[in-house]
Design a protein around this motif. Structure first.
Motif, PDB file in Angstrom:
ATOM      1  N   VAL A  12     -45.648  17.515 102.606  1.00  0.00           N
ATOM      2  CA  VAL A  12     -44.435  17.980 101.943  1.00  0.00           C
ATOM      3  C   VAL A  12     -43.590  16.766 101.572  1.00  0.00           C
ATOM      4  O   VAL A  12     -43.472  15.819 102.353  1.00  0.00           O
ATOM      5  CB  VAL A  12     -43.619  18.912 102.879  1.00  0.00           C
ATOM      6  CG1 VAL A  12     -42.315  19.321 102.231  1.00  0.00           C
ATOM      7  CG2 VAL A  12     -44.432  20.124 103.266  1.00  0.00           C
ATOM      8  N   TYR A  13     -43.002  16.782 100.379  1.00  0.00           N
ATOM      9  CA  TYR A  13     -42.093  15.712  99.967  1.00  0.00           C
ATOM     10  C   TYR A  13     -40.669  16.247 100.080  1.00  0.00           C
ATOM     11  O   TYR A  13     -40.249  17.088  99.293  1.00  0.00           O
ATOM     12  CB  TYR A  13     -42.404  15.270  98.532  1.00  0.00           C
ATOM     13  CG  TYR A  13     -41.632  14.055  98.140  1.00  0.00           C
ATOM     14  CD1 TYR A  13     -41.908  12.816  98.701  1.00  0.00           C
ATOM     15  CD2 TYR A  13     -40.595  14.131  97.224  1.00  0.00           C
ATOM     16  CE1 TYR A  13     -41.199  11.698  98.363  1.00  0.00           C
ATOM     17  CE2 TYR A  13     -39.878  13.008  96.881  1.00  0.00           C
ATOM     18  CZ  TYR A  13     -40.181  11.796  97.446  1.00  0.00           C
ATOM     19  OH  TYR A  13     -39.460  10.679  97.111  1.00  0.00           O
ATOM     20  N   PRO A  14     -39.900  15.772 101.083  1.00  0.00           N
ATOM     21  CA  PRO A  14     -38.618  16.397 101.394  1.00  0.00           C
ATOM     22  C   PRO A  14     -37.409  15.875 100.606  1.00  0.00           C
ATOM     23  O   PRO A  14     -36.289  16.256 100.880  1.00  0.00           O
ATOM     24  CB  PRO A  14     -38.456  16.063 102.876  1.00  0.00           C
ATOM     25  CG  PRO A  14     -39.112  14.739 103.021  1.00  0.00           C
ATOM     26  CD  PRO A  14     -40.280  14.768 102.060  1.00  0.00           C
ATOM     27  N   PHE A  15     -37.601  14.993  99.638  1.00  0.00           N
ATOM     28  CA  PHE A  15     -36.470  14.381  98.960  1.00  0.00           C
ATOM     29  C   PHE A  15     -36.173  15.056  97.626  1.00  0.00           C
ATOM     30  O   PHE A  15     -37.024  15.705  97.040  1.00  0.00           O
ATOM     31  CB  PHE A  15     -36.735  12.886  98.730  1.00  0.00           C
ATOM     32  CG  PHE A  15     -36.960  12.146 100.012  1.00  0.00           C
ATOM     33  CD1 PHE A  15     -35.910  11.793 100.830  1.00  0.00           C
ATOM     34  CD2 PHE A  15     -38.245  11.828 100.414  1.00  0.00           C
ATOM     35  CE1 PHE A  15     -36.115  11.127 102.017  1.00  0.00           C
ATOM     36  CE2 PHE A  15     -38.466  11.148 101.597  1.00  0.00           C
ATOM     37  CZ  PHE A  15     -37.404  10.806 102.403  1.00  0.00           C
ATOM     38  N   THR A  16     -34.946  14.882  97.161  1.00  0.00           N
ATOM     39  CA  THR A  16     -34.521  15.423  95.882  1.00  0.00           C
ATOM     40  C   THR A  16     -33.837  14.317  95.088  1.00  0.00           C
ATOM     41  O   THR A  16     -33.546  13.245  95.618  1.00  0.00           O
ATOM     42  CB  THR A  16     -33.525  16.583  96.070  1.00  0.00           C
ATOM     43  OG1 THR A  16     -32.379  16.095  96.768  1.00  0.00           O
ATOM     44  CG2 THR A  16     -34.146  17.735  96.819  1.00  0.00           C
ATOM     45  N   ALA A  17     -33.570  14.596  93.838  1.00  0.00           N
ATOM     46  CA  ALA A  17     -32.863  13.655  92.978  1.00  0.00           C
ATOM     47  C   ALA A  17     -31.828  14.422  92.170  1.00  0.00           C
ATOM     48  O   ALA A  17     -31.963  15.626  91.940  1.00  0.00           O
ATOM     49  CB  ALA A  17     -33.841  12.944  92.051  1.00  0.00           C
TER      50      ALA A  17
END
Length: 151
Positions: A12-17
């Motif tokens: 899972v990639y937990p970051f946002t932009a």
């Protein structure tokens, strides 16, 4: 480009932009991207180079951005923005950031108050190091900001 970390190991990639301007998004599934770079040595080398540059910038942020001097933190933040987002205009010898940047954004990134950041920006404007009009930042003394990260 995302993800910046976790390739080949995270599920899972937990970051946002957050985008401050209109953007176009191209989405490639992580597994497909991993396959492409693992099968293409040039792409893998480019990815390693990008990661190395990111690591170098993070080291600079930690070394220069964690000092007690608020003035130095704001100037370092500006230098990092100049290096990472500045668009150099060779004929004019200046660099601009092409999207709006608020004083609150700068103060959060610098770990200072809005008032402190504002007073430092006013001083840099008076010294002709930057121009800041309607949330648009222009670096007038690019050599100064380049030297901040190299000292």
């Amino acid at each position: 480009m995302f993800p910046r970390n976790g390739l080949f190991k995270d599920t899972v990639y937990p970051f946002t932009a957050i985008a401050y301007t209109n953007i176009e998004i191209v989405s490639i599934p992580v597994k497909v991207f991993e396959e492409i770079i693992s099968r293409t040595p040039k792409q893998l080398m480019k990815w390693i180079e990008i990661q190395s540059d990111i690591m170098e910038m993070n080291i600079i942020k930690i070394q220069k951005g964690s000092v007690n001097n608020a003035n130095q933190r704001v100037i370092t933040t500006l230098a990092i923005l100049h290096k990472g987002l500045g668009e150099y205009q060779e004929l004019k010898g200046i660099s601009t950031i092409s999207y709006p940047l608020t004083i609150n954004d700068l103060s959060k990134a610098s770990g200072t108050t809005r008032e402190t950041t504002s007073s430092i920006l006013k001083r840099l404007i008076k010294q002709k190091k930057i121009s800041y009009l309607h949330k648009h930042l222009t670096f007038l003394d690019t050599d100064f900001f380049n030297s901040v990260l190299n000292d």
